[in-house]
Design an enzyme around this catalytic site. Sequence first.
Site, mmCIF file in Angstrom:
data_model
loop_
_atom_site.group_PDB
_atom_site.id
_atom_site.type_symbol
_atom_site.label_atom_id
_atom_site.label_comp_id
_atom_site.label_asym_id
_atom_site.label_seq_id
_atom_site.Cartn_x
_atom_site.Cartn_y
_atom_site.Cartn_z
ATOM 1 N N LYS A 128 0.675 -1.170 -0.061
ATOM 2 C CA LYS A 128 0.387 0.021 -0.047
ATOM 3 C C LYS A 128 1.233 1.279 -0.285
ATOM 4 O O LYS A 128 2.094 1.704 0.893
ATOM 5 C CB LYS A 128 -0.907 -0.143 0.925
ATOM 6 C CG LYS A 128 -2.169 1.335 1.072
ATOM 7 C CD LYS A 128 -2.855 1.601 2.548
ATOM 8 C CE LYS A 128 -3.596 2.981 2.499
ATOM 9 N NZ LYS A 128 -3.203 2.982 4.007
ATOM 10 N N ALA A 215 -9.510 6.030 4.307
ATOM 11 C CA ALA A 215 -9.459 7.295 5.969
ATOM 12 C C ALA A 215 -10.686 7.700 6.098
ATOM 13 O O ALA A 215 -11.513 7.937 4.679
ATOM 14 C CB ALA A 215 -8.672 8.247 4.718
ATOM 15 N N GLY A 216 -11.113 8.369 7.024
ATOM 16 C CA GLY A 216 -11.942 8.622 7.971
ATOM 17 C C GLY A 216 -12.883 8.220 8.031
ATOM 18 O O GLY A 216 -14.198 8.923 8.768
ATOM 19 N N ASN A 237 -8.516 1.719 10.432
ATOM 20 C CA ASN A 237 -7.743 1.523 11.998
ATOM 21 C C ASN A 237 -8.375 2.239 12.297
ATOM 22 O O ASN A 237 -8.876 1.739 13.199
ATOM 23 C CB ASN A 237 -5.811 2.263 11.327
ATOM 24 C CG ASN A 237 -5.281 1.411 12.419
ATOM 25 O OD1 ASN A 237 -3.906 1.212 12.369
ATOM 26 N ND2 ASN A 237 -6.071 0.595 13.628
#
Length: 286
Positions: A128, A215-216, A237
């Site tokens: 990634k 993300a977010g 995460n």
Amino acid sequence: MDMHAENSAQAEKGTAMNLNDQSQLAAVADPFVIAGKTYGSRLLVGSGKYRDLDQTREATEASGAAIITVAIRRVNIGQDPNAPNLLDAVPPSRFTILPNTAGCYNAADAVYTLQLARELLNGHKLVKLEVLGDEKNLFPNMPETLKAAETLVKDGFDVMVYCSDDPIQARMLEEIGCVAIMPLASLIGSGMGILNPWNLSLIIEQAKVPVLVDAGVGTASDAAIAMELGCDGVLMNSAIAGARDPIRMAHAMKLAVQAGREAYLAGRMPKKFGASPSSPMAGRVA
């Protein structure tokens, strides 16, 4: 155990087995494929921010994830033989380890980090890429991301790439040869959910490789919405590690991703301005 309790326990066990069978059948009918390999879960999880490695392992198992991201610059996977090794908690024999370049702010550092990961993980190709532009907002630096992606693809890596929600940049990354496009829903660790579903939909519509929100995500409904929009998967995460009960939240995210995918495949009903009775009007009793 009395007969009633025994029958209930057997019924419960049978239901669980049926659900597992259905889940396996669904995975076969609707495979999640990245770089030619099929995975059993569309939820990808990170390995950072947990209390300890035991909690990392428990949350990972509860999530049902098959792919686990690892920040090579921040987590020990063998660089330090005297420190606890993450791979003891999430062994590569059970999970696909996805090295990432969190903490890199230019293409050269990102490329070097993933080359190091390849050595540590015996030639591992799936990675990634994320190249950040600012320490405060952690927004991707797209010129450096494109440069690093091109170098890594030429070097034989299978690159999943964190990027802005710009459809043009996403298409450029796909044309370079990235195996998955991973636009942010909102800033890393913000928990703000999907702020621009329209751009995300444009990326999904044009992409010929998997698109994953990265993300977010803050809670289960965010993950479900991403999947309902047509994303192929979700990576998270902070939403799990930062929850009051990370293990329970990991399980909730697993269910949300599954439910969102099923809803997308089922196709939602059309939206209407007016009401529409759910019971048929013909033949009704006055």
